[in-house]
Design an enzyme around this catalytic site. Structure first.
Site, PDB file in Angstrom:
ATOM      1  N   PHE A  29      -5.449   5.860  -0.830  1.00  0.00           N
ATOM      2  CA  PHE A  29      -4.634   4.787  -0.530  1.00  0.00           C
ATOM      3  C   PHE A  29      -4.451   3.722  -1.978  1.00  0.00           C
ATOM      4  CE2 PHE A  29      -5.424   5.129   3.840  1.00  0.00           C
ATOM      5  CZ  PHE A  29      -4.150   5.058   4.319  1.00  0.00           C
TER       6      PHE A  29
ATOM      7  N   TYR B  45      -9.618   9.374  10.208  1.00  0.00           N
ATOM      8  CA  TYR B  45      -9.176   9.644  11.374  1.00  0.00           C
ATOM      9  C   TYR B  45     -10.007  11.042  12.022  1.00  0.00           C
ATOM     10  CZ  TYR B  45      -5.189   6.560  10.815  1.00  0.00           C
ATOM     11  OH  TYR B  45      -4.364   5.659  10.446  1.00  0.00           O
TER      12      TYR B  45
ATOM     13  N   PHE C  39       2.346   9.936   3.129  1.00  0.00           N
ATOM     14  CA  PHE C  39       2.488   9.711   4.425  1.00  0.00           C
ATOM     15  C   PHE C  39       2.940   8.477   5.122  1.00  0.00           C
ATOM     16  CE2 PHE C  39      -2.260   9.553   3.844  1.00  0.00           C
ATOM     17  CZ  PHE C  39      -2.355   8.287   4.609  1.00  0.00           C
ATOM     18  N   ASP C  40       2.590   7.543   4.185  1.00  0.00           N
ATOM     19  CA  ASP C  40       3.079   6.279   4.656  1.00  0.00           C
ATOM     20  C   ASP C  40       2.972   5.049   3.389  1.00  0.00           C
ATOM     21  OD1 ASP C  40       3.901   3.960   6.184  1.00  0.00           O
ATOM     22  OD2 ASP C  40       1.973   3.393   6.871  1.00  0.00           O
TER      23      ASP C  40
ATOM     24  N   ILE D 190      -8.462   1.496   9.862  1.00  0.00           N
ATOM     25  CA  ILE D 190      -9.390   2.680   9.926  1.00  0.00           C
ATOM     26  C   ILE D 190     -10.568   1.801   9.111  1.00  0.00           C
ATOM     27  CG2 ILE D 190      -8.025   4.695   9.825  1.00  0.00           C
ATOM     28  CD1 ILE D 190      -8.126   4.823   6.923  1.00  0.00           C
TER      29      ILE D 190
ATOM     30  N   TYR E  94       0.758  -1.381   0.060  1.00  0.00           N
ATOM     31  CA  TYR E  94       0.151   0.001   0.082  1.00  0.00           C
ATOM     32  C   TYR E  94       0.809   1.267  -0.128  1.00  0.00           C
ATOM     33  CZ  TYR E  94       1.412   0.794   4.830  1.00  0.00           C
ATOM     34  OH  TYR E  94       2.106   0.857   5.811  1.00  0.00           O
TER      35      TYR E  94
END
Length: 329
Positions: free
Chosen positions: A298, A281, A222-223, A255, A212
């Site tokens: 994502f 979030y 961010f990730d 999430i 991912y």
């Protein structure tokens, strides 16, 4: 050829002039104002709301409020309460600013190390650079701490409300910019299946193995589970293991957008999830990477699906929004 030489000479001259425009302050501090129009500068006890970009002298970005869309709340410590401070430190910088000011500061690391007894950070050589734009100056004056905080909190919550109202337009802008035609579930999750996999969809209790990459609608990553992407996007963390993630649906605390979205994909599928903050979030800010009310994007690839026990029931509650605290430096 002569024209190219002239252009390069002019650029070099501007760069040199820019360096020469920096003024010297105490403790090796260097600074340059772009706007210096505040009639009153901050003093001990005041609070500044400011946009700030922090970089190293190696041109590495450490932090930016522009990525979050929220200002940094910075209290100025009174001299009587200051411990370990010195002329030319962060507090010195803040006391040079007022509402409407914008400037760039170079904090001298040799001075910092000498005055604090702390080693210089490994990610910089000579200085850390702060580019600051002051949006609001809250003056302590005769106000009680409670009254001052009420002013700051009201302002900050107004900024939060702005993020909330902007969420739908961020999603719409991302879809339009990338020319997507996503499907939408009843919960508000949007998704695009780029490659259809084979086999059965996972259900609660199954383990999904996936790669991912998560990003904001502005494209900021961010990730990710992909090492190359992490390095290319300046999001690499040496302590993170860059490998496929295993998510047991209904058990691994992820999430809500993931819990729902992963059940839409078969083994081998590649897809993009566009997750509204209500399924992410919510109003919670995640460190300095994900702002409140942030829609998340994502890109996922399902590597494997491992069947779980039949009749399994969820054992975890996905993360939801929680009251937000004003971050201070």
């Amino acid at each position: 050829m002569k024209k190219s030489i002239l252009v390069l000479t002019a650029v070099a001259g501007l760069a040199l002039a820019s360096c020469q425009n920096f003024k010297k302050g105490e403790g090796g501090l260097e600074y340059k104002f772009f706007e210096d129009k505040a009639s009153e500068k901050a003093v001990g006890g005041d609070v500044l709301a400011m946009d700030i970009v922090v970089k190293t002298d190696r041109d590495s970005l450490l932090a930016s409020t522009y990525d979050l869309g929220l200002p940094q709340i910075a209290p100025i410590v009174p001299d009587s309460l200051m411990q370990g401070g010195y002329p030319g430190d962060n507090n010195t910088i803040l006391k040079m600013l007022g509402e409407g000011d914008s400037a760039v500061f170079k904090l001298d690391l040799d001075t910092m190390a000498a005055r604090t007894g702390q080693p210089k950070p490994e990610f910089a050589d000579k200085y850390i650079q702060f580019t600051i734009k002051v949006k609001k100056h809250f003056k302590k004056g005769n106000l009680t701490d409670s009254a001052l905080f009420d002013q700051v909190n009201k302002y900050y919550m107004g900024e939060m409300e702005g993020l909330k109202k902007a969420e739908e337009s961020k999603i719409a802008g991302f879809v339009e910019k990338n020319k997507l035609q996503p499907k939408k579930t009843a919960s508000g999750l949007q998704y695009v299946i780029k490659e259809e996999g084979k086999g059965a969809n996972p259900v609660v209790g199954d383990t999904v193995v996936l790669n991912y990459t998560g990003k904001l609608t502005n494209g900021k990553v961010f990730d990710t589970s992909n090492l190359d992407i992490a390095k290319d996007e300046n999001s690499f963390h040496p302590m993170k293991q860059y490998e496929p993630l295993r998510v047991r649906i209904g058990h691994t605390p992820v999430i809500q957008g993931w819990t729902e979205g992963l059940q839409l994909l078969k083994k081998g599928s590649k897809a993009t999830f566009i997750i509204p903050s209500a399924l992410g979030y919510g109003e919670r800010q995640q460190s300095n990477l994900i702002p409140p009310y942030a829609p998340l994007v994502f890109d996922v690839e399902i590597m494997d699906i491992i069947a779980g026990p039949k009749g399994d029931t969820p054992q975890v509650t996905p993360p939801t929004g929680a009251p937000t605290q004003i971050p201070v430096n």
